[in-house]
Design a protein around this motif. Structure first.
Motif, mmCIF file in Angstrom:
data_model
loop_
_atom_site.group_PDB
_atom_site.id
_atom_site.type_symbol
_atom_site.label_atom_id
_atom_site.label_comp_id
_atom_site.label_asym_id
_atom_site.label_seq_id
_atom_site.Cartn_x
_atom_site.Cartn_y
_atom_site.Cartn_z
ATOM 1 N N ASN A 59 78.123 3.793 16.329
ATOM 2 C CA ASN A 59 78.006 2.446 15.764
ATOM 3 C C ASN A 59 78.117 2.483 14.237
ATOM 4 N N ARG A 60 77.501 3.495 13.619
ATOM 5 C CA ARG A 60 77.621 3.638 12.157
ATOM 6 C C ARG A 60 79.062 3.939 11.764
ATOM 7 N N LYS A 61 79.724 4.757 12.589
ATOM 8 C CA LYS A 61 81.102 5.126 12.246
ATOM 9 C C LYS A 61 82.021 3.905 12.295
ATOM 10 N N VAL A 62 81.799 3.038 13.290
ATOM 11 C CA VAL A 62 82.698 1.884 13.383
ATOM 12 C C VAL A 62 82.367 0.878 12.291
ATOM 13 N N LEU A 63 81.121 0.870 11.847
ATOM 14 C CA LEU A 63 80.788 0.006 10.706
ATOM 15 C C LEU A 63 81.668 0.404 9.517
ATOM 16 N N VAL A 64 81.785 1.699 9.305
ATOM 17 C CA VAL A 64 82.600 2.199 8.188
ATOM 18 C C VAL A 64 84.078 1.819 8.401
ATOM 19 N N ARG A 65 84.577 2.038 9.630
ATOM 20 C CA ARG A 65 85.993 1.720 9.884
ATOM 21 C C ARG A 65 86.246 0.214 9.738
ATOM 22 N N GLY A 66 85.308 -0.566 10.243
ATOM 23 C CA GLY A 66 85.465 -2.024 10.194
ATOM 24 C C GLY A 66 85.438 -2.534 8.758
ATOM 25 N N VAL A 67 84.491 -2.055 7.969
ATOM 26 C CA VAL A 67 84.376 -2.533 6.581
ATOM 27 C C VAL A 67 85.579 -2.056 5.768
ATOM 28 N N ARG A 68 86.036 -0.839 6.063
ATOM 29 C CA ARG A 68 87.234 -0.332 5.375
ATOM 30 C C ARG A 68 88.428 -1.249 5.674
ATOM 31 N N ASP A 231 86.939 -19.684 18.590
ATOM 32 C CA ASP A 231 88.409 -19.758 18.527
ATOM 33 C C ASP A 231 88.986 -18.810 17.479
ATOM 34 N N PHE A 232 88.183 -17.872 17.017
ATOM 35 C CA PHE A 232 88.732 -16.849 16.109
ATOM 36 C C PHE A 232 89.728 -15.990 16.891
ATOM 37 N N GLU A 233 90.705 -15.457 16.172
ATOM 38 C CA GLU A 233 91.707 -14.587 16.809
ATOM 39 C C GLU A 233 91.231 -13.144 16.688
ATOM 40 N N LEU A 234 91.143 -12.448 17.829
ATOM 41 C CA LEU A 234 90.679 -11.052 17.764
ATOM 42 C C LEU A 234 91.765 -10.180 17.155
ATOM 43 N N VAL A 235 91.394 -9.358 16.175
ATOM 44 C CA VAL A 235 92.384 -8.419 15.641
ATOM 45 C C VAL A 235 92.495 -7.263 16.636
ATOM 46 N N GLU A 236 93.622 -6.578 16.616
ATOM 47 C CA GLU A 236 93.842 -5.442 17.526
ATOM 48 C C GLU A 236 92.772 -4.385 17.314
ATOM 49 N N PRO A 237 92.227 -3.767 18.315
ATOM 50 C CA PRO A 237 92.594 -3.836 19.728
ATOM 51 C C PRO A 237 91.715 -4.783 20.555
ATOM 52 N N GLY A 238 91.113 -5.802 19.952
ATOM 53 C CA GLY A 238 90.244 -6.717 20.690
ATOM 54 C C GLY A 238 88.825 -6.193 20.786
ATOM 55 N N VAL A 239 88.096 -6.657 21.800
ATOM 56 C CA VAL A 239 86.730 -6.176 22.024
ATOM 57 C C VAL A 239 86.822 -4.978 22.971
ATOM 58 N N TYR A 241 85.321 -0.626 23.809
ATOM 59 C CA TYR A 241 84.290 0.370 23.530
ATOM 60 C C TYR A 241 84.465 0.830 22.091
ATOM 61 N N THR A 242 83.313 0.954 21.422
ATOM 62 C CA THR A 242 83.311 1.200 19.982
ATOM 63 C C THR A 242 84.175 2.392 19.557
ATOM 64 N N ALA A 243 84.134 3.465 20.338
ATOM 65 C CA ALA A 243 84.913 4.658 19.973
ATOM 66 C C ALA A 243 86.414 4.358 19.967
ATOM 67 N N LEU A 244 86.807 3.285 20.685
ATOM 68 C CA LEU A 244 88.236 2.961 20.806
ATOM 69 C C LEU A 244 88.704 1.941 19.776
ATOM 70 N N TRP A 245 87.764 1.446 18.938
ATOM 71 C CA TRP A 245 88.159 0.450 17.937
ATOM 72 C C TRP A 245 88.734 1.179 16.721
ATOM 73 N N ARG A 246 90.058 1.183 16.647
ATOM 74 C CA ARG A 246 90.785 1.810 15.522
ATOM 75 C C ARG A 246 90.180 3.163 15.116
ATOM 76 N N PRO A 247 90.133 4.116 16.060
ATOM 77 C CA PRO A 247 89.526 5.418 15.751
ATOM 78 C C PRO A 247 90.329 6.179 14.699
ATOM 79 N N ASP A 248 89.639 7.014 13.930
ATOM 80 C CA ASP A 248 90.334 7.831 12.924
ATOM 81 C C ASP A 248 91.205 8.887 13.609
ATOM 82 N N GLU A 249 90.707 9.421 14.737
ATOM 83 C CA GLU A 249 91.472 10.400 15.533
ATOM 84 C C GLU A 249 91.671 9.779 16.911
ATOM 85 N N PRO A 250 92.776 10.110 17.596
ATOM 86 C CA PRO A 250 92.994 9.528 18.922
ATOM 87 C C PRO A 250 91.833 9.826 19.883
#
Ligand code: SAM
Length: 272
Positions: A59-68, A231-239, A241-250
């Motif tokens: 959760n902390r890691k995705v906070l960093v990715r999201g804010v970045r 009615d906000f538009e979800l940015v890719e990849p949507g909602v 699992y957190t590890a799958l939200w724009r991960p730094d590594e595949p």
């Protein structure tokens, strides 16, 4: 920081024998701003929920990715971080200001310890503020002098409910989140991470342990989490699992660990 209700230490509300969400989470993350009752609860929860610690770290890691993403690609320079938690490594203002030194961040948390610890961290940072308040009291938060001073809601901003949505009970969640969505100007973003219910027993079990010990704790289906974006538009990849939200590594979606299946993440965009 102008909130001077907690000039004395310890703040009058502080009860060392009762765990709080912020301190128990800090204990999970291996931080030092917690007491025996918080550590006992964190340990108890870890015994019952496989991967809970990893999930907090995730959760902390995705906070960093999201804010970045928000401060960089999305060009956002004002952040309202609701349920911000105790300062830890790579806090929202550090991540945002590493991308844009002029980014402004207001932290809001119900736990007075967040303000006490935030003060020290932010003593020399004019672009960051900490407010003690209840996110459910949307009027008080949105009219707080520090929020009004720091965030110009006529311009795009980001509101963050990171690791926080699951502390909003079913009877208030829709109205609370809608109030925050409504105040945002077109071009703004809403960033949510939440305990999820995809049918795995550990997810509802964690919600139960949290409710029983910390008053609130609600696991929501992916559809229920998505609904909070209105009615906000979800940015890719949507909602996802957190590890799958724009991960730094595949990350292989078919081999997520139990801890990686506790939370989901999404960021939504308010269309012009
Ligand atoms: N956002 C941080 C993160 O994701 O790392 C911290 C998440 S922590 C699990 C949840 C935080 O929400 C805690 O610090 C807790 O005190 C705060 N919180 C819970 N309910 C709240 C409420 N009604 N109003 C304000 N803060 C709240």
């Amino acid at each position: 920081m102008s909130d001077d209700r907690y000039e004395t230490w310890p703040p009058p509300e502080l009860d060392f024998d009762k765990p709080t969400i912020a301190r128990a989470y800090d204990a999970l993350l291996g931080g030092k701003d917690n007491f025996a009752a918080d550590r006992a609860l964190a340990e108890y929860a870890c015994q019952h929920i496989p991967g809970l610690k990893e999930s907090a770290v995730e959760n902390r890691k995705v906070l960093v990715r999201g804010v970045r993403f928000l401060a960089g690609e999305a060009g956002i320079d004002q952040f309202l971080d609701l349920g911000s938690g105790l300062p830890t490594v790579q806090n929202t203002h550090e991540v945002a200001q590493s991308v844009n030194p002029d980014a402004r961040v207001v932290y809001v948390d119900i736990d007075p310890m967040v303000l006490a610890h935030g003060r020290a961290l932010l003593a020399k940072n004019d672009n960051t503020s900490v407010v003690t308040g209840d996110v459910r009291d949307t009027k008080a938060i949105l009219n707080h002098p520090d929020v009004l001073r720091m965030i110009d809601f006529s311009r795009p901003a980001a509101i963050m409910l990171v690791g926080m949505l699951h502390y909003l009970s079913p009877d208030v969640v829709d109205d609370v989140v809608a109030a925050y969505r409504d105040v945002l100007a077109p071009g703004s973003y809403l960033f949510i991470t939440s305990l999820v219910d995809t049918g795995l027993p550990a997810q509802q079990e964690l919600a139960r342990i949290t409710r029983e010990n910390l008053e609130e704790g609600w696991a929501r289906t992916p559809e229920e989490i998505e609904r909070q974006f209105g009615d906000f538009e979800l940015v890719e990849p949507g909602v996802v699992y957190t590890a799958l939200w724009r991960p730094d590594e595949p990350v292989d979606p078919d081999s997520l660990t139990p801890g990686e299946q506790l939370g989901m993440t999404g960021i939504g965009f308010k269309k012009p």
